[in-house]
Design an enzyme around this catalytic site. Structure first.
Site, PDB file in Angstrom:
ATOM      1  N   ARG A   1      -9.268  -0.559   7.398  1.00 20.14           N
ATOM      2  CA  ARG A   1     -10.251   0.390   6.733  1.00 20.14           C
ATOM      3  C   ARG A   1     -10.734   1.513   7.735  1.00 20.14           C
ATOM      4  NH1 ARG A   1     -13.925  -1.557   2.026  1.00 20.14           N
ATOM      5  NH2 ARG A   1     -14.560   0.620   1.314  1.00 20.14           N
ATOM      6  N   CYS A   2      -9.584   2.236   8.535  1.00 22.60           N
ATOM      7  CA  CYS A   2      -9.872   3.446   9.081  1.00 22.60           C
ATOM      8  C   CYS A   2      -8.880   4.209   9.182  1.00 22.60           C
ATOM      9  CB  CYS A   2     -10.252   3.025  10.559  1.00 22.60           C
ATOM     10  SG  CYS A   2      -8.919   2.136  11.425  1.00 22.60           S
TER      11      CYS A   2
ATOM     12  N   GLN B   1       0.836  -1.017   0.069  1.00 23.42           N
ATOM     13  CA  GLN B   1       0.074   0.222  -0.097  1.00 23.42           C
ATOM     14  C   GLN B   1       0.737   1.343  -0.019  1.00 23.42           C
ATOM     15  OE1 GLN B   1      -3.222  -2.265   3.014  1.00 23.42           O
ATOM     16  NE2 GLN B   1      -3.580   0.089   2.841  1.00 23.42           N
TER      17      GLN B   1
ATOM     18  N   GLU C   1     -13.190   5.056   4.207  1.00 20.07           N
ATOM     19  CA  GLU C   1     -13.183   4.338   5.710  1.00 20.07           C
ATOM     20  C   GLU C   1     -14.330   4.660   6.440  1.00 20.07           C
ATOM     21  OE1 GLU C   1      -9.117   5.504   6.454  1.00 20.07           O
ATOM     22  OE2 GLU C   1      -8.245   3.740   5.361  1.00 20.07           O
TER      23      GLU C   1
END
Lengths: 288, 164, 805
Positions: free
Chosen positions: C385-386, C238, C761
């Site tokens: 996912r935050c 990522q 997110e």
């Protein structure tokens, strides 16, 4: 996740398969759909030295009538059970159960023989076969024999199948027309084994239960045939007190594992809830 | 380890190879045939990323040995486009309805949807959801995948309606 | 052509497919044809395959490792252990959180499935066979699984390498299993608020250990060229540029001789930010063997060894007046970091941005402290996912507000409306130190309540409760309200860095002579659709059709340096860099246009896809014409060419927010919860591509649903990891997944060049408390205060049993 090495055999007949298994000894396993065995092999929890693939044995596949009985070949897939017009009429509970097994791709490969023969208490069909009073047709080096599903299961992954034997078919005497049925399964998601499930077939006469048979899935080391619960229901009008007693009797024979599906206490109670719900649906379906 | 000779038809082409009996079909497709569209996501037959069509059924190719597919007729995502080179209605549908994000589940999802529509050309939403329940997607929440399959179902059945 | 009616402004705008349109994704063309290019698709001549031998135990001393049988397997090229890596000083590696982590077990193992040896063979099947033959002799040590027992005086010593170290990367350590204590806020003022409070609540809210579990696991191919001394590393990264820098620091290979390439990535969700032992071992194996080495994690390895998320245990207290005005917030977190502190947070933030925990409410004062501890579990603590620890914070405050509402006898939505930061208070200074950029919370929640028919739902719920009490039904109903404020877009260099590198991001745009363009960024899409949306920003900014712009990311040789994609930072940071780079190009284009039009540059103005002479709209030069001129007819004194690079250091974070409402029906006899309806209103500022935003919301909600309703990476009492396969780890199918209703308001960020805030997110951050609040709300009338997640059927059933249903 890579399976270990093995030799691969693809016999064309049952006799050839049985002879191969006898020759190869205990490290050989029959392979049908492979959807229990291959994942176990990838995890190296199963390390057979040889696989005897039953896929090329045409005799083992399909649903046929044998007198009033129905015989289902061992390598008939779960998808074929769902598609069978014969079963839909005579044994609709098979279709109802098959539809809640795994997922479409697994049902396309997985077979009834593999599902009932490998002794996994999580599989759905063994309890159903006990409920239906099915018998398993078995071929071995010494010949063929038949054994009742209710006498087949000995422990988790332990069955009456001797080394070298192959389950070739399942014979079922269909319940009378107008019977009620339900397979009630609680699971966490599609593809999961049951948290608890109940298979039920009953017949009604004059508003009373004339006969009942109950199988329970995944709440013990083996599928459970809930004989006492069925006896309690027989002759009753399914009044609350009787149903409560039958449910208690069914719960009493469970001994589920505590796992991700829940603690043992919960799973026992869910076996009861599934039976209760199966009773409601089956009674509604019974036409006389 | 002794190797076995296998032959099969993949996307209409006769193919062959030497494999160990334990070679998984997904590895045969990806490594031997360089058809890398189908993916490996879980290896325990739960995710469906490896789904291909085998003799008219959707199968998880991570749970089939290549030797079991001897003589089989297989279709993968690489064989989904129409013979004239245009994309299949499902391939269009997934793009039109935003039915994919990372794309990893997409080949398996499209192959599964293909077989679903062969079996049931006009599925309801619930039938679609049940039909793709062997395929996990981590990105889309499925809503647009359902829409993509509905799009394809409508597009595929449109000419028949005109004829009728 | 000339006779044709010139296209209208609207037609010209449509042709650009710029910001605000539902542009179809360019990525899908390859993905729908099986032509994605993921790491495991890569095949190089002579490539070898690596596979790990992993620990059977959660805590054990390693007495011996015998690799001889494995090495004897034909096709095995090498078997690496810590002893082999030690001379290279690569048996340990630094983590992003200032700790160190074993690459291969050095003397002991600290979690089950920890990496012990790396087998390299010419075939992945052979590598797997040989890994089975490595013999490890263990001496079991007492395992430490419960974080609440980590700092007991007699707790086993996990990290012997830290013996005698009384302080770590984030200050003093209180105990041999303590990592850090992080505090923020005004302790005295908060204590005073609680002392004087009319009403207080206190509850320990646990956010269980979960895992991002993207469908593609972590994987890489390392290829070291001995002649050139160059390393090429393809991987599921990522943040590829950070990986290059880390690789240079670890390996000693000069950074310019390292080529990191992140090809298509099959989902990341925070799992693919960090550096894992598999990457290091693959690089070493390639250097040792001189051949490319591929490592592909399997699913069990993924779930049990790389990068868990959460495991936050939050003791939450709120002080309030009798009429429901909050007066103080006090939170203590016990954070279970596992065996190594490998959180991927910005360096100065050991608990991420958890201090967003005051949420959307105007708390006059607050205090928060976080203790991080070691246990015998896998390392991680990633932002699944935050943004960093933001989902934990949102869960904490949103459950807390519901519990407070219950105690006050107020409706949870009313309590929120009463305490929201008001529109006119922005930019708003929170009690825990953040400056919220913009918001209009009241409008958003009221819109949501109206859309779902909130009053009617509450009436229905009340009727159902009465029916339940009368024994007429065994089903109860919950309405879960969540109003979240996120903090995303890390971040300003004044407070955000990773390994000392400021968390800017970047964009380079080159306009070719024909008016087509290539743009490269320092971020890396894992499914977010950057190739599509980034081009839309450029299209709107400089008037070139999005279809004529190729967006490329992930190749560190060609892309400008950036910090990558996670924490919803792509749009807030890289999106801003794109706009600023585009504006540099636009400024030059204006000079060229003015020259071509023979007017002063102040006398031309931008008009969708062209510059025109002010007051003379028929006199213009299109961007296509200007592009051509940039290469052959630039004004005197101006360099030819039309390109720009921008490195954007954001002045502030962005603060997306949203109102989520979940309607849940619960069968108390089985504990099965069914989501009847889920409404999600998101305000992410300016909306670049509504189709993609909706898709992101659907996906994030589905992940939130999975987390709240079933996901858990659990350990038994001796440290065996439970449920680490997709049989048990809850990834819902299309059948379990609810249907989603999306909605929006638009409150642009005042400091972002295009006003965008980021959205990927939000649905996870807001979704988890909405589901959990719905479950808890359903049982509230029976006396329930709080049921811990995950809300899988058996736990919900058990909660009902405790309440006497």
């Amino acid at each position: 996740m890579i399976p270990g090495t093995f030799d691969y055999h693809r016999p064309k007949s049952v006799s050839e398969a049985v002879a191969l298994l006898a020759d190869l000894g205990e490290d050989a396993r029959p392979l049908a759909g492979g959807h229990s065995l291959i994942p176990m092999m990838k995890l190296r929890l199963a390390v057979p030295r040889a696989l005897v693939d039953l896929a090329a044995i045409a005799d083992l596949r399909g649903v046929r009538r044998a007198g009033t009985d129905i015989v289902i070949g061992a390598t008939t897939t779960i998808a074929e059970l769902i598609a069978s017009a014969e079963l839909a009429v005579a044994l609709p509970i098979i279709r109802e159960t098959a539809l809640v097994i795994a997922d479409p791709q697994v049902r396309a490969r997985g077979t009834i023989g593999g599902n009932v023969a490998n002794g996994d208490p999580g599989n759905d069909l063994p309890a159903l076969m006990q409920c239906l009073g099915a018998s398993y047709q078995i071929a071995g080096h010494a010949g063929t024999r038949e054994i009742a599903a209710r006498a087949f299961y000995q422990g988790a992954y332990f069955t009456a199948l001797a080394p070298g034997e192959v389950l070739t078919g399942i014979r079922i005497a269909p319940p009378p027309a107008g019977h009620g049925w339900a397979y009630e399964k609680l699971k966490r998601k599609v593809g999961d084994y049951a948290t608890a499930a109940a298979a039920l077939v009953l017949t009604m006469r004059g508003g009373q239960v004339a006969s009942a048979a109950i199988g329970l899935t995944n709440v013990g080391d083996t599928p459970l045939f809930a004989e006492d619960a069925a006896r309690i229901l027989t002759g009753s009008a399914l009044d609350k007190a009787t149903v409560d007693r039958a449910v208690a009797a069914a719960e009493a024979i469970t001994s589920p594992a505590s796992d991700g599906r829940g603690p043992a206490e919960y799973r026992t109670k869910m076996a009861g809830v599934m039976l209760r719900r199966a009773l409601v649906r089956a009674a509604a379906r019974a036409t006389h | 380890m002794a190797k076995t000779h296998v032959t099969m038809t993949v996307n209409g082409q006769a193919v062959e190879g030497l494999v160990e009996p334990r070679t998984l079909l997904i590895h045969f497709l990806r490594e031997n045939l360089s058809l890398t569209g189908a993916h490996i996501g879980c290896e325990t037959s739960h995710c469906g990323a490896c789904t291909v069509d085998l003799d008219g059924q959707s199968v998880k190719s991570c749970t089939v040995f290549a030797v079991q597919a001897q003589g089989a007729d297989i279709r993968t995502i690489e064989g989904m486009a129409n013979p004239d080179g245009t994309l299949h209605a499902l391939q269009d549908g997934f793009r039109e309805m935003h039915g994919l994000q990372c794309g990893f589940c997409t080949p398996g999802m499209i192959l599964r949807a293909y077989r679903l529509l062969q079996e049931n050309p006009n599925p309801t939403e619930d039938e679609i959801r049940m039909g793709i329940s062997g395929n996990l997607c981590r990105c889309t929440g499925y809503q647009n995948i359902v829409a993509a399959i509905q799009y394809a179902a409508a597009k595929l059945s449109a000419p028949q309606e005109q004829a009728a | 052509m000339n006779e044709m009616t010139p296209p209208t402004a609207a037609e010209r705008t449509d042709k650009l497919q710029g910001m605000g349109c539902r542009r179809k994704r360019v990525e899908d063309v390859r993905f729908t044809q099986g032509r994605g290019n993921y790491v495991d698709d890569l095949k190089l001549p002579g490539m070898l395959y690596g596979d790990f031998v992993r620990s059977s135990y959660g805590h054990a001393r390693i007495k011996s490792i015998d690799t001889s049988k494995a090495k004897a397997v034909p096709g095995v090229v090498a078997v690496l252990t810590a002893a082999d890596l030690a001379p290279l000083k690569l048996h340990w590696m630094p983590t992003l959180a200032g700790d160190v982590q074993m690459v291969l077990a050095d003397g002991k193992v600290l979690f089950q499935n920890q990496e012990i040896a790396f087998v390299v063979a010419n075939d992945r099947y052979v590598a797997a066979d040989a890994a089975e033959l490595v013999e490890v002799e263990y001496e079991e040590l007492p395992p430490l699984v419960d974080p609440f027992k980590a700092m007991a005086p007699d707790a086993p010593v996990l990290r012997e390498d830290l013996a005698g170290k009384t302080s770590g990367a984030h200050g003093p350590r209180k105990h041999h299993n303590h990592i850090f204590e992080w505090t923020v806020g005004d302790r005295e003022a908060t204590d005073l608020a609680f002392r004087d409070a009319e009403v207080t609540i206190k509850e320990m809210l646990s956010y269980q250990r979960v895992h991002p579990s993207p469908l593609e696991t972590c994987q890489c191919v390392a290829s070291f060229d001995k002649i050139k001394g160059e390393l090429t590393l393809w991987g599921t990264f990522q943040a590829p540029h950070v990986v290059r820098t880390v690789a240079a620091i670890l390996s000693g290979i000069p950074e310019h001789k390292i080529h990191v390439i992140a090809p298509d990535i099959g989902g990341g969700f925070g799992n693919k930010v960090g550096v894992y032992p598999g990457y290091v071992c693959s690089v070493v194996a390639s250097i040792v063997t001189g051949k490319p080495v591929k490592w592909v994690e399997d699913r069990i390895e993924n779930l049990s060894a790389t990068a868990f998320a959460r495991d936050y245990h939050m003791t939450t207290e709120i002080a309030a007046t009798k009429d429901g005005k909050v007066t103080g917030l006090r939170v203590h977190v016990l954070a279970d970091h596992g065996a190594f502190d490998a959180c991927a947070d910005p360096s100065k933030w050991p608990a991420g941005f958890f201090n967003i925990v005051t949420g959307s409410y105007d708390f006059p004062t607050a205090h928060c402290s976080v203790d991080g501890v070691y246990t015998n579990k896998a390392p991680g603590g990633v932002a699944y996912r935050c943004s960093f620890r933001v989902t934990e914070a949102a869960y904490c405050i949103e459950r807390g507000m519901d519990i407070l509402a219950q105690k006050l006898g107020m409706d949870p939505a009313e309590l929120r409306l009463k305490n929201f930061v008001r529109r006119e208070q922005f930019p708003y200074q929170s009690a825990l130190g953040w400056e919220y950029d913009s918001g209009d919370y009241h409008t958003a929640l009221r819109q949501g309540m109206e859309k779902v028919g909130y009053t009617a739902l509450r009436a229905e719920q009340k009727a159902k409760q009465e029916a339940f009490r009368r024994g007429e039904t065994r089903e109860i109903m919950g309405v879960g309200v969540c109003f979240f404020t996120e903090i995303v877009g890390a971040g300003p260099s004044k407070n955000c860095d990773i390994l000392g590198i400021a968390m800017f991001d970047s964009c380079e745009i080159r306009i070719h002579p024909t008016g087509a363009a290539i743009a490269r960024m320092g971020t890396k899409s894992q499914g977010q659709g950057h190739e599509t949306t980034y081009a839309q920003i450029i299209a709107s900014e400089i008037g070139i059709p999005a279809d004529d712009i190729m967006v490329e990311e992930g190749n560190t040789d060609t892309a400008p340096y950036g910090l990558g994609t996670y924490g919803s930072r792509s749009t807030p940071v890289a999106g801003a860099a794109i706009a600023t780079a585009a504006r540099k190009i636009k400024a030059k284009a204006q000079m060229i246009a003015a020259y071509l039009l023979e007017v002063h540059h102040d006398d031309v103005e931008f008009d969708i896809d062209r510059f025109r002479v002010k007051g003379l709209p028929e006199k213009f030069k299109t961007m296509k014409e200007i592009s051509w001129a940039a290469y052959n007819a630039v004004p005197p004194g101006l360099e030819p060419g039309l390109e720009a690079v921008s490195y954007y250091d954001p002045p502030n974070m962005t603060y997306p927010f949203g109102a989520y409402i979940c309607v849940m029906d619960i069968d108390v006899d089985t504990g099965v919860c069914k989501v009847r309806r889920f409404y999600a209103l998101d305000d992410c500022g300016t909306r670049i591509n509504p189709m993609i935003i909706e898709g992101q919301v659907h996906g994030g909600l589905t992940e939130a649903f999975a987390i709240a309703m079933g996901q858990e990476i659990a350990y038994d009492e001796i440290g065996n990891v439970k449920g680490a396969s997709l049989m048990d780890f809850f990834l819902p199918t299309a059948v379990e997944t609810p249907k989603w209703e999306t909605d929006f308001t638009v409150t642009p960020s005042p400091h972002h060049p295009i006003g965008a805030k980021g959205v990927g997110e939000s649905p996870n951050v807001g979704g988890v408390p909405a589901f959990s609040n719905a479950v808890n709300d359903a049982f509230a009338f029976l006396g329930n205060t709080h049921i811990q997640m995950p809300h899988d059927a058996w736990r919900v059933w058990q909660a009902g049993q405790k309440l006497g249903v």
